[in-house]
Scaffold this motif. Structure first.
Motif, PDB file in Angstrom:
ATOM      1  N   ASP A  45     -70.520  43.726  50.892  1.00  0.00           N
ATOM      2  CA  ASP A  45     -69.011  44.863  51.527  1.00  0.00           C
ATOM      3  C   ASP A  45     -69.736  46.366  52.228  1.00  0.00           C
ATOM      4  O   ASP A  45     -69.551  46.705  52.696  1.00  0.00           O
ATOM      5  N   THR A  46     -71.566  46.402  51.085  1.00  0.00           N
ATOM      6  CA  THR A  46     -71.712  47.569  51.958  1.00  0.00           C
ATOM      7  C   THR A  46     -72.334  47.831  52.954  1.00  0.00           C
ATOM      8  O   THR A  46     -71.706  48.624  53.938  1.00  0.00           O
ATOM      9  N   MET A  47     -72.888  46.454  53.665  1.00  0.00           N
ATOM     10  CA  MET A  47     -73.282  46.598  54.546  1.00  0.00           C
ATOM     11  C   MET A  47     -72.044  46.482  55.417  1.00  0.00           C
ATOM     12  O   MET A  47     -71.816  47.433  56.577  1.00  0.00           O
ATOM     13  N   THR A  48     -71.406  45.312  55.016  1.00  0.00           N
ATOM     14  CA  THR A  48     -69.303  45.039  56.062  1.00  0.00           C
ATOM     15  C   THR A  48     -69.280  46.545  56.864  1.00  0.00           C
ATOM     16  O   THR A  48     -68.663  46.649  57.487  1.00  0.00           O
ATOM     17  N   PHE A  49     -68.606  47.028  55.403  1.00  0.00           N
ATOM     18  CA  PHE A  49     -67.671  48.103  55.283  1.00  0.00           C
ATOM     19  C   PHE A  49     -68.222  50.150  54.877  1.00  0.00           C
ATOM     20  O   PHE A  49     -67.944  50.590  55.659  1.00  0.00           O
ATOM     21  N   ALA A  50     -69.790  49.412  55.029  1.00  0.00           N
ATOM     22  CA  ALA A  50     -70.860  50.863  55.504  1.00  0.00           C
ATOM     23  C   ALA A  50     -71.240  51.202  56.676  1.00  0.00           C
ATOM     24  O   ALA A  50     -71.286  51.835  57.208  1.00  0.00           O
ATOM     25  N   VAL A  51     -72.235  50.158  55.691  1.00  0.00           N
ATOM     26  CA  VAL A  51     -73.208  50.235  56.830  1.00  0.00           C
ATOM     27  C   VAL A  51     -73.179  49.933  58.854  1.00  0.00           C
ATOM     28  O   VAL A  51     -73.564  50.835  59.308  1.00  0.00           O
ATOM     29  N   LEU A  52     -72.608  49.312  58.507  1.00  0.00           N
ATOM     30  CA  LEU A  52     -72.331  48.354  60.452  1.00  0.00           C
ATOM     31  C   LEU A  52     -71.581  49.543  61.003  1.00  0.00           C
ATOM     32  O   LEU A  52     -71.622  50.136  62.011  1.00  0.00           O
ATOM     33  N   VAL A 120     -81.581  57.824  61.997  1.00  0.00           N
ATOM     34  CA  VAL A 120     -81.176  56.225  61.397  1.00  0.00           C
ATOM     35  C   VAL A 120     -82.284  56.476  59.845  1.00  0.00           C
ATOM     36  O   VAL A 120     -81.368  56.101  58.667  1.00  0.00           O
ATOM     37  N   THR A 121     -83.147  57.099  59.420  1.00  0.00           N
ATOM     38  CA  THR A 121     -84.044  56.789  58.153  1.00  0.00           C
ATOM     39  C   THR A 121     -83.144  57.095  57.297  1.00  0.00           C
ATOM     40  O   THR A 121     -82.862  56.330  55.944  1.00  0.00           O
ATOM     41  N   PRO A 122     -82.577  58.322  58.198  1.00  0.00           N
ATOM     42  CA  PRO A 122     -82.049  59.083  55.867  1.00  0.00           C
ATOM     43  C   PRO A 122     -80.236  58.556  55.892  1.00  0.00           C
ATOM     44  O   PRO A 122     -80.040  58.287  55.101  1.00  0.00           O
ATOM     45  N   ALA A 123     -79.820  58.431  57.246  1.00  0.00           N
ATOM     46  CA  ALA A 123     -78.422  57.481  56.739  1.00  0.00           C
ATOM     47  C   ALA A 123     -78.438  56.429  56.041  1.00  0.00           C
ATOM     48  O   ALA A 123     -77.859  56.186  55.620  1.00  0.00           O
ATOM     49  N   MET A 124     -79.428  55.725  56.794  1.00  0.00           N
ATOM     50  CA  MET A 124     -79.151  54.354  56.284  1.00  0.00           C
ATOM     51  C   MET A 124     -80.264  54.512  54.085  1.00  0.00           C
ATOM     52  O   MET A 124     -79.600  53.765  53.512  1.00  0.00           O
ATOM     53  N   ALA A 125     -81.170  54.729  54.531  1.00  0.00           N
ATOM     54  CA  ALA A 125     -81.123  55.664  52.870  1.00  0.00           C
ATOM     55  C   ALA A 125     -80.312  55.453  51.878  1.00  0.00           C
ATOM     56  O   ALA A 125     -79.850  55.095  51.006  1.00  0.00           O
ATOM     57  N   ASP A 126     -79.312  56.554  52.060  1.00  0.00           N
ATOM     58  CA  ASP A 126     -78.373  56.530  51.519  1.00  0.00           C
ATOM     59  C   ASP A 126     -77.074  55.782  51.428  1.00  0.00           C
ATOM     60  O   ASP A 126     -77.218  55.736  50.369  1.00  0.00           O
ATOM     61  N   LEU A 127     -76.621  55.256  52.002  1.00  0.00           N
ATOM     62  CA  LEU A 127     -75.652  54.133  52.651  1.00  0.00           C
ATOM     63  C   LEU A 127     -76.233  53.442  51.698  1.00  0.00           C
ATOM     64  O   LEU A 127     -75.399  52.533  50.886  1.00  0.00           O
ATOM     65  N   VAL A 128     -77.789  52.859  51.661  1.00  0.00           N
ATOM     66  CA  VAL A 128     -77.469  51.658  50.620  1.00  0.00           C
ATOM     67  C   VAL A 128     -78.406  51.846  49.384  1.00  0.00           C
ATOM     68  O   VAL A 128     -78.835  51.617  48.241  1.00  0.00           O
ATOM     69  N   GLY A 129     -77.904  53.095  49.070  1.00  0.00           N
ATOM     70  CA  GLY A 129     -78.753  53.942  47.677  1.00  0.00           C
ATOM     71  C   GLY A 129     -79.869  54.382  47.402  1.00  0.00           C
ATOM     72  O   GLY A 129     -80.451  54.032  45.825  1.00  0.00           O
ATOM     73  N   VAL A 130     -80.961  54.158  48.330  1.00  0.00           N
ATOM     74  CA  VAL A 130     -82.185  54.236  48.023  1.00  0.00           C
ATOM     75  C   VAL A 130     -83.016  55.512  48.684  1.00  0.00           C
ATOM     76  O   VAL A 130     -82.842  56.011  49.565  1.00  0.00           O
TER      77      VAL A 130
END
Length: 150
Positions: A45-52, A120-130
């Motif tokens: 769900d995170t990948m489909t509705f937030a990350v992608l 990219v890196t900061p956005a991905m870190a935030d989106l996946v909660g790391v």
């Protein structure tokens, strides 16, 4: 003529339910304890509705294209289902000793490095909660969460 209070409450309730049915479903941010604690369904769900959607628009803006063209296969490879969406997989390998440099003399390398490190890196870190990579602890989200290492 005024409606009785009960009729007003019923009308307000019906309107609220109707509005909720047409409102986009919010995607909860992953827990701050990280990606690893999430179930497969939560990750999906995170990948489909937030990350992608977020990353597709980010790369669209960077490329100057008229429409996003990112899919799951863009990052996870054409065999994403076969490898159960494992990462790093599907993207070009990076040399940890010679990462692209935002101050490179090659303007293309500098532009890509700046984009990847600053957006990219900061956005991905935030989106996946790391949290972002911390060189002291050698933990956190870095280029190598998505790119294999050479």
């Amino acid at each position: 003529m005024t409606l009785p209070a009960r009729a007003v409450l019923v009308v307000v309730g019906v309107v609220a339910v109707a509005a909720a049915c047409h409102a986009p479903v919010p995607v909860a941010s992953p827990a701050r304890d990280g990606w690893g604690a999430m179930s497969w369904e939560d990750r999906h769900d995170t990948m489909t509705f937030a990350v992608l959607p977020k990353m597709a628009r980010t790369f669209q803006r960077f490329a100057g294209s008229t429409a996003p063209d990112m899919t799951c296969a863009t990052c996870h490879g054409t065999d994403a289902e076969l490898v159960q969406y494992a990462m790093p997989h599907g993207l070009p390998a990076l040399d940890p000793v010679h990462l692209p440099d935002r101050s490179a003399t090659d303007p293309k390398e500098a532009r890509i490095a700046k984009f990847m490190f600053d957006e990219v890196t900061p956005a991905m870190a935030d989106l996946v909660g790391v949290p972002l990579y911390d060189p002291k602890t050698k933990q956190g989200f870095s280029c190598f969460n998505c790119h294999p290492s050479r």
